[in-house]
Enzyme design. Sequence first.
Site, mmCIF file in Angstrom:
data_model
loop_
_atom_site.group_PDB
_atom_site.id
_atom_site.type_symbol
_atom_site.label_atom_id
_atom_site.label_comp_id
_atom_site.label_asym_id
_atom_site.label_seq_id
_atom_site.Cartn_x
_atom_site.Cartn_y
_atom_site.Cartn_z
ATOM 1 N N ARG B 119 0.810 -1.231 0.000
ATOM 2 C CA ARG B 119 0.000 0.000 0.000
ATOM 3 C C ARG B 119 0.843 1.282 0.000
ATOM 4 N NH1 ARG B 119 -2.829 -2.976 3.942
ATOM 5 N NH2 ARG B 119 -4.471 -4.231 2.994
ATOM 6 N N LYS B 141 1.819 10.893 -12.249
ATOM 7 C CA LYS B 141 0.935 9.934 -12.905
ATOM 8 C C LYS B 141 1.688 8.638 -13.119
ATOM 9 C CE LYS B 141 -2.381 12.739 -15.434
ATOM 10 N NZ LYS B 141 -2.998 12.947 -16.761
ATOM 11 N N GLU B 183 6.947 16.533 -26.788
ATOM 12 C CA GLU B 183 6.361 17.020 -25.534
ATOM 13 C C GLU B 183 6.960 18.377 -25.146
ATOM 14 O OE1 GLU B 183 3.865 15.735 -23.677
ATOM 15 O OE2 GLU B 183 3.720 13.651 -24.327
ATOM 16 N N LYS B 225 5.684 22.312 -16.534
ATOM 17 C CA LYS B 225 4.788 21.242 -16.106
ATOM 18 C C LYS B 225 4.536 21.313 -14.606
ATOM 19 C CE LYS B 225 3.498 16.463 -16.217
ATOM 20 N NZ LYS B 225 3.611 15.137 -16.802
ATOM 21 N N GLU B 235 -5.774 16.438 -11.436
ATOM 22 C CA GLU B 235 -6.443 16.668 -12.708
ATOM 23 C C GLU B 235 -7.952 16.801 -12.576
ATOM 24 O OE1 GLU B 235 -4.680 14.587 -15.978
ATOM 25 O OE2 GLU B 235 -6.459 14.798 -17.211
ATOM 26 N N ARG B 239 -5.197 20.995 -15.059
ATOM 27 C CA ARG B 239 -4.107 20.092 -15.419
ATOM 28 C C ARG B 239 -4.356 19.387 -16.749
ATOM 29 N NH1 ARG B 239 -0.721 15.649 -11.865
ATOM 30 N NH2 ARG B 239 0.211 14.612 -13.646
ATOM 31 N N ASN B 243 -2.786 17.415 -21.554
ATOM 32 C CA ASN B 243 -3.185 16.374 -22.510
ATOM 33 C C ASN B 243 -3.352 16.906 -23.926
ATOM 34 O OD1 ASN B 243 -3.300 14.358 -20.508
ATOM 35 N ND2 ASN B 243 -5.299 15.135 -19.850
ATOM 36 N N HIS B 246 -3.109 14.680 -26.834
ATOM 37 C CA HIS B 246 -3.031 13.307 -26.336
ATOM 38 C C HIS B 246 -4.279 12.486 -26.613
ATOM 39 C CE1 HIS B 246 0.616 14.689 -24.505
ATOM 40 N NE2 HIS B 246 0.818 13.553 -23.880
ATOM 41 N N HIS B 250 -3.576 9.165 -28.232
ATOM 42 C CA HIS B 250 -3.920 7.868 -27.652
ATOM 43 C C HIS B 250 -4.724 7.030 -28.638
ATOM 44 C CE1 HIS B 250 -3.466 9.378 -23.217
ATOM 45 N NE2 HIS B 250 -2.306 9.137 -23.810
ATOM 46 N N HIS B 263 5.103 7.191 -28.425
ATOM 47 C CA HIS B 263 4.134 8.091 -27.800
ATOM 48 C C HIS B 263 4.302 9.530 -28.302
ATOM 49 C CE1 HIS B 263 1.534 9.859 -24.778
ATOM 50 N NE2 HIS B 263 2.518 10.611 -24.340
#
Lengths: 361, 361
Positions: B119, B141, B183, B225, B235, B239, B243, B246, B250, B263
Amino acid sequence: MHSLNVDLGERSYPILIGSGLLKQSMYFAEHIRGRQVLVVTNETIAPLFLETLLSSLSSFDKVDSVQLPDGEAFKTLDTLNRIFDALLEKRHDRSTTIVALGGGVVGDMSGFAAACYQRGVDFVQVPTTLLSQVDSSVGGKTGVNHPLGKNMIGAFYQPQLVLIDIDTLATLPDRELSAGIAEVIKYGMICDAPFFAWLEENMDALLARNPEALSYAVQRSCTDKAAVVAEDERESGRRAILNFGHTFGHAIEAVQGYGKWLHGEAVAAGMVMAARLSHLRGWISAGDVDRLCSLLSRANLPQQSPSDMTVDDYLQAMAVDKKVQNGKLRLVLLEALGNAQISDDTPKDQLVEALRACGAK
Amino acid sequence: MHSLNVDLGERSYPILIGSGLLKQSMYFAEHIRGRQVLVVTNETIAPLFLETLLSSLSSFDKVDSVQLPDGEAFKTLDTLNRIFDALLEKRHDRSTTIVALGGGVVGDMSGFAAACYQRGVDFVQVPTTLLSQVDSSVGGKTGVNHPLGKNMIGAFYQPQLVLIDIDTLATLPDRELSAGIAEVIKYGMICDAPFFAWLEENMDALLARNPEALSYAVQRSCTDKAAVVAEDERESGRRAILNFGHTFGHAIEAVQGYGKWLHGEAVAAGMVMAARLSHLRGWISAGDVDRLCSLLSRANLPQQSPSDMTVDDYLQAMAVDKKVQNGKLRLVLLEALGNAQISDDTPKDQLVEALRACGAK
C-alpha cells in the site's frame, strides 16, 4: 437506522447500519455523485442480493454488474483485471462509481479497482458478511494477495459510503458468522474491555442471530475501528494495533494456502498466540488468556495452531509479513485486556514458547 | 546542477537536473530514507547505466535490481507483477525504495508498483529518455495499459526525488530524441509562447544534442509542467491542458497497437489535429498551425494521421478515452499559441473536418 461518521478530513464518509437498507434507493441516490455504476459481486452473493441492489440503483443512467468467483483464493491481480475488463467493455468513464456487494474479498478488490481505474473513481461498500461489516469496510485498506504474501499489493482508498444491511446476515453460513465474531472479539481485546464483557454476556444472542445484538456488535465494532483509523489513517503508528493476532493469522493462511482456514479463524488462533506471548512477557494474566480462549470456544473458533504447522513455518512466513520494519519483528501485544501496544523487542525464545503452547511443532 | 521544486504541500519533491548526476551517491543518500533499494530498469537501459547507478547505491544495506522487457507493449499488469515478484522474493519490506532507471514505461510501472506495494513505498525517478525527463517524471501519474485503453489502470503517486542526468541522452536513438521533443514543443504551445519561440531558434542545437540547449529545454519543460501540476495535482480541472494532442495521440497508439508509433510521435500528429480544430473553431490562426507543423517537421516528427486510420477509428477510440466526462467529449484546444483551454462543446462536424485535414480517411 444508525449512522456513524469515519472522520478523515476531506476523505470522511458515513457508515449506515440498519435493517432493510439495501432496498432503499434514497441512500444510493444521495451518496453516488455520477450517473454510472458498476456493481462488483461474486457468484455466491449475486443470487441472494444482486437483484434487490440493482432495483435500488435503477434511477442511474448506466448500471452494470460483474460477478467474480468466490473465495480468498481468487483475490489476485488476475481476478482484479476482470473488474477492469468490465469497466472498459461497458465504457465506464471517470465519473463511474464502483459498488462492492459481498464480503471482504469483494470489498478489498473492488476498492483497489476503484483506486486504480483511471487513477481513481468513486466507491461504495455494501458488505454482506459480518467480517466485512465490522472490519474491512472501515478504514480504506484495499488490495489483492500475491503468492508470496497476503495483501501485498494494494492502496489506502476511502469509500464515499458504507451501507450495512443487517438483514444480509440471515443467510450467512454459521462458520462465516463465527469468523466475523473473531474480529468483533478483537476490538474488545485491543481497546474496549467493556465491549469484551458485553460479548461474554451476549455471545449466545449473537450466535442465535438476534438482530438487536448483531446490530449493536456491528455498530460498536465500527465505532472502535473508526476511532483508531481516524487517529492514524495510513498506519504509521497506532493503527497497527488492529493487526492484533493478524501476523500469526497471516502465517497460518499463507502456509495452509489461502481459503482453507477462513481469515477470522486464522485471526482467532493468532489472537491466542499473541495473548499467550503477552502473558509470557509478564503483561496480561493467565486468567485473561483463559477468558479469550473461553469466548472463542463459545463462538466455535479455533484456539490452536493447525496441527501440521511448525515453529519454523511461522518464523519464515512472518519474516515477509508487512509488520516487519527494517528487519525487526513488530508484534501487537496486550498490556492489559482492552489495551494493545506495539512491540518491537519480542525475545525470540518467548515467541517460540508461545507458538509451542498453541500447538505449533 | 539545477534544482527545482515541485510544490505539492507534504508531497513536494525536488527535481535535480545536470551532467554526471548518476555517478554522485550523495543525492541518493540524501533523499532515500530506508536501507533497502530495488532498481527497476529494462533490458536496453541496464547495459548502459545500471552498473553506474548500483555503484552510487552501494552504501545501502540491500540493493536489488529487476530488468523488464523494453517497450510500451510490456506496460501491463503482467509485467508489473514481475516487480512485485522481485520485491517479495528478495524480501523487501515497507521501508524499501523503488528506483526507476529508464524511460516513461519503466517510470510509470515503477511508480505504480511503489504506490501499490504494501500500500505504498518510497520512489525515486531516474529518467533516461528526453520524453520521460520532460513529461512522465513530473506530476505523479503512474500506471499500466489495458488492452482496451492506455493508462487505464494507475495511481497518482509522487516520488521522493527525480534525478535527471543529461548525459544519458547521449546514447538515446534519434527517433526517441525527436519523440521527446514533441512534448517539449507541447509546453510552448499550451502555456509558454516565449519558449516556443526559443525552440524555433534552437531546434538545430537540440537535434545536435548540444548539452546547454538540452539542459535548458529540460529545465524549462519541467518548470512549466510543475507549475500546472502544482495548481491541480489530481487533474480535476486545469491540469488537463497537459493532454493537448493526447486524446488524438492515444487513439493513434490504441488503433496502431501500442509501440508501433512512439508516444511522442502520436502526440505530435495529435497536436496538429488539435491545432487544426482550434483554427476551425476560429481561435488560432492558420499561420500558428503552420508554425507548429514547421517546427515538428524540423524535429522529424509526423504532422499527419497514420494513412490507414479512418475518422471512425478516431471517434470510437476517443469514446473510451479518460477525457470523456459523463458522455461528453472533452478536448484541449488553443485559444492562442501559448494558451490552451479545455473545451466540452466541440461540434462533431468540425472534429471530423480536422481529422480529415490531417489525413484520416
